[in-house]
Every structure is written in C-alpha cells, then in structure tokens.
Design an enzyme around this catalytic site. Structure first.
Site, PDB file in Angstrom:
ATOM      1  N   HIS A 142       0.638  -1.231   0.302  1.00  0.00           N
ATOM      2  CA  HIS A 142       0.049   0.135  -0.154  1.00  0.00           C
ATOM      3  C   HIS A 142       1.066   1.296   0.035  1.00  0.00           C
ATOM      4  O   HIS A 142       0.678   1.989  -0.981  1.00  0.00           O
ATOM      5  CB  HIS A 142      -0.865   0.008   1.207  1.00  0.00           C
ATOM      6  CG  HIS A 142      -1.773   1.121   1.299  1.00  0.00           C
ATOM      7  ND1 HIS A 142      -3.052   1.137   1.196  1.00  0.00           N
ATOM      8  CD2 HIS A 142      -1.748   2.396   1.648  1.00  0.00           C
ATOM      9  CE1 HIS A 142      -3.721   2.297   1.334  1.00  0.00           C
ATOM     10  NE2 HIS A 142      -2.725   3.002   1.553  1.00  0.00           N
ATOM     11  N   GLU A 143       1.690   1.309   0.795  1.00  0.00           N
ATOM     12  CA  GLU A 143       2.758   2.520   0.733  1.00  0.00           C
ATOM     13  C   GLU A 143       3.576   2.810  -0.089  1.00  0.00           C
ATOM     14  O   GLU A 143       3.958   3.529  -0.730  1.00  0.00           O
ATOM     15  CB  GLU A 143       3.341   2.579   2.447  1.00  0.00           C
ATOM     16  CG  GLU A 143       2.633   2.250   3.458  1.00  0.00           C
ATOM     17  CD  GLU A 143       1.476   3.468   3.842  1.00  0.00           C
ATOM     18  OE1 GLU A 143       1.724   4.442   3.112  1.00  0.00           O
ATOM     19  OE2 GLU A 143       0.509   3.172   4.543  1.00  0.00           O
ATOM     20  N   HIS A 146       1.918   4.846  -2.851  1.00  0.00           N
ATOM     21  CA  HIS A 146       1.932   5.938  -2.748  1.00  0.00           C
ATOM     22  C   HIS A 146       3.328   6.398  -3.107  1.00  0.00           C
ATOM     23  O   HIS A 146       3.394   7.489  -3.351  1.00  0.00           O
ATOM     24  CB  HIS A 146       1.671   6.198  -1.151  1.00  0.00           C
ATOM     25  CG  HIS A 146       0.350   6.058  -0.410  1.00  0.00           C
ATOM     26  ND1 HIS A 146      -0.707   6.473  -1.402  1.00  0.00           N
ATOM     27  CD2 HIS A 146      -0.200   5.624   0.583  1.00  0.00           C
ATOM     28  CE1 HIS A 146      -1.917   6.083  -0.820  1.00  0.00           C
ATOM     29  NE2 HIS A 146      -1.478   5.765   0.649  1.00  0.00           N
TER      30      HIS A 146
END
Length: 242
Positions: A142-143, A146
C-alpha cells in the site's frame, strides 16, 4: 500521512527524498495501567474504553523493542521474497527512487494506523499494530503505491483530489481489499461489487486523516469525484495483481 514516531532519532536515515522535518513525540504512557487486573477485565469485556487505551499504550511502549525486532525480521523477509513488494521496489527504482531497510522503518505508533508514507521520511511500519507477515505485506505494498505515485505522478500534498486518487490506487493494488482478507479479518460478507465497495470505504477512511477533509461525507465526495479515472489506473501493473 503518518510521520515516524521515534523520540530518540536525531538524524533520520535517508529516504527517497532527503528529510527536512522533525519527528513527532508522544506523552509518557501510564505504565500502571499495564496489569493483569486490566488484562482480565479486557478479556471479560468490562474494561472501559479509556482504560483499555491506557493499557494498550503502556503495553506497546514496554514491548516496543520486541515488536520492532519482529517487524524488522518480517520486513527483511518480504523485501527478498514477496512478489508484490519486490516488484514495486523495482518499479520505484526505475523512477529514481530507493526504498530499502534504511527508509522502511519499524516504529511504535500512537495511532490506529498500520503504516504511512512520507516523501520526507520514506515508509513507516507500525510494529505495535501489525501482527502478521501477511498484514505487513499488504501494508508495505500500500505504502509503496503511494511512493510510486509520488515519483510518477507528482502527487501534491495539499491537493485533496490527488490524495483521493492515490488512496484509491493503494487500496486497489496492494491486495488489502481482496475478498479473502476482508472476509476473514474485517467480517465483510458482501459478494457483489466487493472490491469497489472496499476500496471506496478504505480510501475515504484514509482521507479523513488529511488536513482539509471536513468529515466522512466530504471524504466520500472526493473519492467519487476521481473514482473512474483512478480505480481503472493499474500502473505499474498490467491489471489488478490480487
């Protein structure tokens, strides 16, 4: 965005962009709350919410070294063996970024979040909130989405539509919204349009932590405004990986 919670760090290790800010500090917890008496009350369901928070805060502080060692071991394993993590690491490198154990760091977090990305610090993993390697894999992926978006699309920190888009993509591509994860860990039973429902819910929740987002209605509105273009954008994957 979640900033690292490390009171001892004075010179943070390098991230994909050099750090220019200071890290957050938190008040000293009430260690007397971490007791067998409160433990059994929590098991019995008779511990108040405030006392439960004090118990967990004290526990997380006292166990921080143990939690961080486990977190670092799982992180290192995933950086070598997880297909999605290694793929995203390679894609970020192609854009000139570098995510590695020096800027994917395990820390105790005072919030309920499991991790966060900052262009100043890299990736934060909340060692006291992540309890399993599979959960960490989703969090790192997820990160990393980003981080990829920041380098590839120049996401603006204060542009809420940009932030909504990257939250949609991170929830879609990381695997955190696959049906089995939601079914077994979140009690989400809905079969029809499960992925879209999960992504919208998670993206809106993440937006609520950002300055400028007024409430859950505003967060949902931002997600809906960019939904069509952002949900369908699976870069750097050819399709939704899992």
């Amino acid at each position: 965005m979640v900033e690292p919670d490390d009171n001892k760090a004075r010179n943070p290790p390098p991230s994909i962009i050099p750090s220019t800010g200071a890290e957050n500090t938190t008040p000293e917890p009430d260690f007397s709350a971490y007791s067998w008496k409160n433990f059994f009350k929590a098991v019995a369901g008779t511990l108040s919410y405030d006392d439960a928070m004090k118990y967990l805060e004290a526990r997380d502080t006292l166990k921080v070294e143990q939690d961080c060692k486990r977190c670092e071991s799982d992180r290192d394993w995933l950086l070598k063996n997880s297909p999605i993590v290694t793929f995203m690491q390679q894609q970020i490198a192609l854009l000139g970024g570098d995510l590695n154990p020096t800027n994917i760091r395990c820390r105790r977090c005072p919030t309920h979040k499991k991790g966060g990305f900052s262009e100043d610090y890299g990736i934060l993993l909340c060692a006291n909130k992540i309890k399993a390697r599979g959960e960490m894999e989703d969090t790192i992926a997820h990160e990393m989405v980003h981080a990829y978006d920041h380098l590839r699309f120049k996401v603006e920190r204060w542009n809420l539509r940009h932030q909504a888009c990257t939250e949609i993509r991170a929830s879609t591509l990381s695997g955190e919204c696959r049906f089995t994860r939601e079914f077994f860990t979140k009690g989400q039973w809905k079969l029809s349009s499960h992925l879209q429902t999960c992504v919208k819910r998670r993206a809106a929740i993440s937006l609520l932590a950002r300055p400028g987002v007024r409430d859950d209605v505003h967060a949902a509105k931002l997600v809906n405004e960019v939904w069509d273009s952002c949900f369908g954008d699976t870069r750097p994957f050819d399709e939704i990986y899992r």
